[in-house]
Scaffold this active site. Structure first.
Site, short mmCIF file in Angstrom:
data_model
loop_
_atom_site.label_atom_id
_atom_site.label_comp_id
_atom_site.label_asym_id
_atom_site.label_seq_id
_atom_site.Cartn_x
_atom_site.Cartn_y
_atom_site.Cartn_z
N LEU A 1 -31.84 -50.31 -0.50
CA LEU A 1 -32.46 -49.20 -1.24
C LEU A 1 -33.97 -49.18 -1.05
O LEU A 1 -34.59 -48.14 -1.19
CB LEU A 1 -32.14 -49.34 -2.74
CG LEU A 1 -30.65 -49.22 -3.10
CD1 LEU A 1 -30.41 -49.67 -4.53
CD2 LEU A 1 -30.16 -47.79 -2.89
N GLU B 1 -29.12 -59.94 -2.14
CA GLU B 1 -29.93 -59.81 -3.36
C GLU B 1 -30.74 -61.07 -3.64
O GLU B 1 -31.89 -60.99 -4.09
CB GLU B 1 -29.03 -59.46 -4.56
CG GLU B 1 -28.23 -58.17 -4.42
CD GLU B 1 -29.06 -56.96 -3.99
OE1 GLU B 1 -30.25 -56.89 -4.36
OE2 GLU B 1 -28.52 -56.10 -3.28
N HIS C 1 -33.84 -61.05 -1.72
CA HIS C 1 -34.89 -60.25 -2.34
C HIS C 1 -35.74 -61.11 -3.30
O HIS C 1 -36.95 -60.92 -3.41
CB HIS C 1 -34.30 -59.09 -3.15
CG HIS C 1 -34.06 -57.84 -2.35
ND1 HIS C 1 -35.06 -57.19 -1.67
CD2 HIS C 1 -32.92 -57.12 -2.13
CE1 HIS C 1 -34.54 -56.11 -1.07
NE2 HIS C 1 -33.25 -56.05 -1.32
N GLY D 1 -25.99 -53.34 -4.92
CA GLY D 1 -26.73 -54.40 -5.58
C GLY D 1 -28.17 -53.98 -5.77
O GLY D 1 -28.66 -53.06 -5.11
N GLN E 1 -37.11 -55.13 -6.66
CA GLN E 1 -36.96 -53.76 -6.16
C GLN E 1 -37.35 -52.71 -7.20
O GLN E 1 -37.55 -51.55 -6.87
CB GLN E 1 -35.52 -53.50 -5.72
CG GLN E 1 -35.12 -54.28 -4.47
CD GLN E 1 -33.72 -53.92 -4.04
OE1 GLN E 1 -32.75 -54.44 -4.57
NE2 GLN E 1 -33.60 -53.00 -3.09
ZN ZN Z 1 -31.93 -54.70 -0.56
#
Ligand code: ZN
Length: 191
Positions: A90, A132, A135, A46, A51
């Site tokens: 990530l 996600e 985030h 994801g 990000q």
């Molecule tokens: Zn993440």
């Protein structure tokens, strides 16, 4: 399309509550296409827009061949939890810890054209939806850890030299993430 640069913990955009998307058009279409390409490139499960430095409520996901995106997602979670699974991110390379997540998640929102979308999932899919969407609210998975795991995660983040990691290329970073989450930690890889 383009591979986007992934922001690493310490970047304020990851701690900012993202804005709802209000403008639909070519720019948004390009963002979603680039996010999908970037997510595939790093073999992520994801990717949320913050990000890649865009503070808007968009995320993409890719779990066992099921790939998609959603804009302005609203979650409806079950009250019960699923078994803890190791998650990675990530934006926090090299770190993996078991995280508590709701068992089932229904996500409502819109697609890139503004058409209503409803997604539903359990297990890993529900986990990605929750990770996600966090985030988009400036929340990282390490915020959800408790006790010794939390201490260990914060220590690792403090000690990590993320500045030098940021200077690496995306493909090098992908390799780092892939090897970190290759064994036993299915979240970091969509395989
Ligand atoms: Zn993440």
């Amino acid at each position: 399309m383009a591979i986007l640069n992934i922001r690493i913990i310490g970047d304020p955009v990851l701690r900012t509550v993202a804005d709802p998307v209000t403008e639909f058009g070519p720019e948004l279409e390009k963002l979603v296409a680039d996010m999908l390409e970037t997510m595939e490139d790093v073999e992520g499960a994801g990717l949320a827009a913050p990000q890649v430095g865009i503070s808007q409520r968009v995320f993409t996901y890719r779990i066992r061949g099921v790939e998609g995106h959603i804009i302005n997602p609203v979650l409806d979670n079950s009250e019960d939890f699923q078994p803890d699974e190791v998650e990675g991110c990530l934006s926090i390379p090299g770190l993996g810890f078991p995280v508590r997540r709701f068992r089932h998640t229904r996500v409502t929102g819109v697609d890139v054209h503004g058409n209503p979308v409803e997604l539903e999932g359990e297990g890993m899919l529900a986990r990605v939806f929750q990770h996600e969407t966090d985030h988009l609210d400036g929340i990282l998975f390490t915020d959800r850890l408790e006790g010794e795991d939390r201490k260990a995660a914060l220590r690792a983040i403090r000690n990590a030299n993320y500045d030098s990691i940021t200077e690496q290329t995306t493909s090098k970073r992908a390799k780092t993430v892939g090897s970190s989450f290759g064994a036993g930690a299915s979240f970091g890889s969509a395989q």
